[in-house]
Design a protein around this motif. Structure first.
Motif, PDB file in Angstrom:
ATOM      1  N   VAL A   1       0.844  -1.207   0.000  1.00  0.00           N
ATOM      2  CA  VAL A   1       0.000   0.000   0.000  1.00  0.00           C
ATOM      3  C   VAL A   1       0.871   1.246   0.000  1.00  0.00           C
ATOM      4  O   VAL A   1       0.617   2.204  -0.739  1.00  0.00           O
TER       5      VAL A   1
ATOM      6  N   ARG B   1       2.330   2.288  -3.431  1.00  0.00           N
ATOM      7  CA  ARG B   1       1.418   2.752  -4.478  1.00  0.00           C
ATOM      8  C   ARG B   1       1.589   4.258  -4.705  1.00  0.00           C
ATOM      9  O   ARG B   1       1.940   4.992  -3.783  1.00  0.00           O
TER      10      ARG B   1
ATOM     11  N   GLY C   1      -4.252   7.185  -6.002  1.00  0.00           N
ATOM     12  CA  GLY C   1      -4.783   6.183  -6.928  1.00  0.00           C
ATOM     13  C   GLY C   1      -6.174   5.726  -6.521  1.00  0.00           C
ATOM     14  O   GLY C   1      -6.649   6.016  -5.425  1.00  0.00           O
TER      15      GLY C   1
ATOM     16  N   PHE D   1      -7.746   3.011  -5.316  1.00  0.00           N
ATOM     17  CA  PHE D   1      -7.594   1.735  -4.639  1.00  0.00           C
ATOM     18  C   PHE D   1      -8.532   1.677  -3.441  1.00  0.00           C
ATOM     19  O   PHE D   1      -8.935   2.704  -2.914  1.00  0.00           O
TER      20      PHE D   1
ATOM     21  N   ASN E   1      -3.125   5.281  -0.993  1.00  0.00           N
ATOM     22  CA  ASN E   1      -1.903   5.715  -0.321  1.00  0.00           C
ATOM     23  C   ASN E   1      -2.044   7.204   0.017  1.00  0.00           C
ATOM     24  O   ASN E   1      -1.346   8.050  -0.506  1.00  0.00           O
TER      25      ASN E   1
END
Length: 162
Positions: free
Chosen positions: A12, A15, A19, A21, A25
């Motif tokens: 994590v 990253r 982003g 996700f 992050n």
């Protein structure tokens, strides 16, 4: 578990920021994951091989007291409210009355259960003595194994007793 968690946190944190996700992050996620990596995971790792001691906050109850011919009041403020505003020692302004917190040490030995898992939790059940009208007398409660199979090397903490 610790190895997988460490790899997951590293993934994590590697990253790109911002982003799309499930765990982005972001600054808040970085702070939380870094805290877990640096504080929680070492304790879990240590717990696999022997006892660990944790500091646990305990909030103490402040009972209201009876006044002669009057209502129940808080012992510090003479108010019948548990959380009231009261003048600060500097005068003028008011500050909230906060609960009393006491840190307690709790030693756990999860590794003892890994090495010798209990066959039946009923073996640890407390034995109650009933009073004359059939209620449990908690002062006379006994525990067949006060360490709960080694999980609590110093004995079951008073807060966890039934």
């Amino acid at each position: 578990v610790v190895d997988r968690e460490t790899k997951g946190i590293a993934g994590v944190l590697a990253r790109p920021a911002g982003g799309n996700f499930l765990l982005p992050n972001s600054a808040n996620v970085q702070k939380a994951l870094t805290g877990i990596r640096d504080n929680v995971l070492p304790l879990i790792q240590q717990a696999t091989t022997g006892p660990v001691t944790l500091t646990v906050p305990r909030y103490l109850v402040i009972p209201l007291i009876a006044t002669p011919g009057g209502p129940l009041v808080h012992p510090d403020t003479a108010s019948n409210e548990l959380f009231t505003l009261r003048p600060s020692s500097g005068g003028g302004t008011s500050v909230p009355l906060s609960p009393i917190v006491q840190d307690e040490k709790l030693t756990l030995n999860i590794a003892a259960w890994f090495a010798h898992p209990p066959a039946d939790l009923k073996l640890f059940a407390p034995v109650y003595t009933l009073d004359s009208i059939g209620y449990p007398d908690y002062n006379k409660t006994t525990y067949p194994d006060p360490t709960f199979g080694g999980l609590f090397p110093n004995g079951i903490p008073a807060d966890l007793r039934l």
